[in-house]
Write an enzyme that holds these catalytic residues in place. Structure first.
Site, PDB file in Angstrom:
ATOM      1  N   ASP A  14      -4.483  -7.355  -2.494  1.00 10.49           N
ATOM      2  CA  ASP A  14      -4.204  -6.260  -1.573  1.00 10.49           C
ATOM      3  C   ASP A  14      -4.498  -6.795  -0.173  1.00 10.49           C
ATOM      4  O   ASP A  14      -5.158  -7.844  -0.019  1.00 10.49           O
ATOM      5  CB  ASP A  14      -5.094  -5.063  -1.918  1.00 10.49           C
ATOM      6  CG  ASP A  14      -4.885  -3.899  -0.964  1.00 10.49           C
ATOM      7  OD1 ASP A  14      -3.729  -3.612  -0.612  1.00 10.49           O
ATOM      8  OD2 ASP A  14      -5.892  -3.278  -0.565  1.00 10.49           O
ATOM      9  N   ASP A  16      -5.253  -4.638   3.285  1.00  9.51           N
ATOM     10  CA  ASP A  16      -6.286  -3.930   4.041  1.00  9.51           C
ATOM     11  C   ASP A  16      -7.524  -3.697   3.178  1.00  9.51           C
ATOM     12  O   ASP A  16      -7.446  -3.130   2.090  1.00  9.51           O
ATOM     13  CB  ASP A  16      -5.731  -2.600   4.552  1.00  9.51           C
ATOM     14  CG  ASP A  16      -4.514  -2.811   5.436  1.00  9.51           C
ATOM     15  OD1 ASP A  16      -4.691  -3.252   6.576  1.00  9.51           O
ATOM     16  OD2 ASP A  16      -3.380  -2.558   4.969  1.00  9.51           O
TER      17      ASP A  16
END
Length: 217
Positions: A14, A16
Site C-alpha cells: 500500500d 499512504d
C-alpha cells in the site's frame, strides 16, 4: 519475541501509511472539502482510510456529484504533497528489492500516488495499481489480485504491506499473507504487525522482521 520471517517471492505495498506519511496533508484536504460541503470533518475522516476517494465521497454526496467531488479532493491533495515523507525504514528497504517483483497497490489516483512517492524520495515501482485500474476498491480483493496478476505471481507467494483495516481485509481476501503496519493494524487479522519498516530486510526468501519492531507475531 524473536525475529520473524514472512516467506515471499514478491511484495505488494500500500502507499499512504506504508511507504509514505501523507497523513497531515490528507487531513487538511479532506477537512477542507468537508467544510466546503457542510459536512462533519470528523465523520468524513473516519471514512477515508483505505478507501478510494470516489468510494468515500459516495458516502456523503449524490451519485451525480461524485466525479466533481473527486476532482476537487484530488486537487486539494496534490496541492499539499510537499510535506510528504517516507515512512521509517522504507528508504532502506526499497533499495534491497532490486530484481525482486514488487508493486504499489493504492486506493489513490495515479497522479497523486506518483506525486507522493516522488516527494518522499521513494523510487517509483515498475508496477503501480491505482484507483483507476479497478472497478472495486479495498476491502474488495480486486486491487491486490490485480497487483499479483501484473507481477505474474500467485497471491500465496506474495506479502501485502498494509496499515488500514480495509486494506488488510483486501490482502487477506486476495489470498496473500499480510504484514500490518502501525497500531491500527492490531485491530485486524493481519499475519503479523510491525510499528513501521525500520530494520525490515529482504532475505531472498522473504521479509525478515526484527523483534524490536514487532507489535504482534
Amino acid at each position: 519475541m524473536n525475529d520473524l520471517l514472512l516467506p515471499a517471492r514478491g511484495l505488494l505495498f500500500d502507499n499512504d501509511g506504508v511507504l509514505v506519511d501523507s497523513e497531515a496533508g490528507v487531513v487538511r484536504a479532506w477537512t477542507r472539502w468537508a467544510v466546503e460541503n457542510d459536512l462533519d470533518p470528523v465523520e468524513v475522516m473516519l471514512a477515508v482510510p483505505g478507501r478510494r476517494a470516489a468510494d468515500t465521497v459516495a458516502l456523503f454526496t449524490a451519485a451525480h456529484a461524485v466525479p466533481a467531488a473527486v476532482d476537487r479532493i484530488t486537487r486539494l491533495e496534490l496541492d499539499d504533497v510537499a510535506g510528504t515523507a517516507a515512512v521509517p525504514g522504507v528508504l532502506e528497504l526499497v533499495p534491497q528489492l532490486d530484481g525482486v517483483p514488487w508493486a504499489v497497490v493504492t486506493s489513490g489516483v495515479r497522479e497523486l500516488a506518483g506525486a507522493r512517492l516522488t516527494a518522499a524520495g521513494v523510487p517509483l515501482p515498475g508496477v503501480l495499481v491505482t484507483a483507476e485500474d479497478v472497478t472495486a476498491g479495498k476491502p474488495h480483493p480486486e486491487p491486490y489480485l490485480t497487483g499479483a496478476a501484473r507481477l505474474d505471481l500467485p497471491p500465496a507467494d506474495l506479502v501485502v504491506l498494509e496499515d488500514s483495516p480495509s486494506g488488510v481485509a483486501a490482502g487477506l481476501a486476495a489470498g496473500c499473507a499480510v504484514l500490518g503496519i502501525g497500531e491500527l493494524a492490531l485491530q485486524t487479522a493481519a499475519t503479523a504487525v510491525v510499528r513501521d519498516l525500520t530494520g525490515v530486510r529482504w532475505t531472498g526468501a522473504g521479509l525478515l522482521l526484527p523483534a524490536a519492531g514487532l507489535l504482534r507475531a
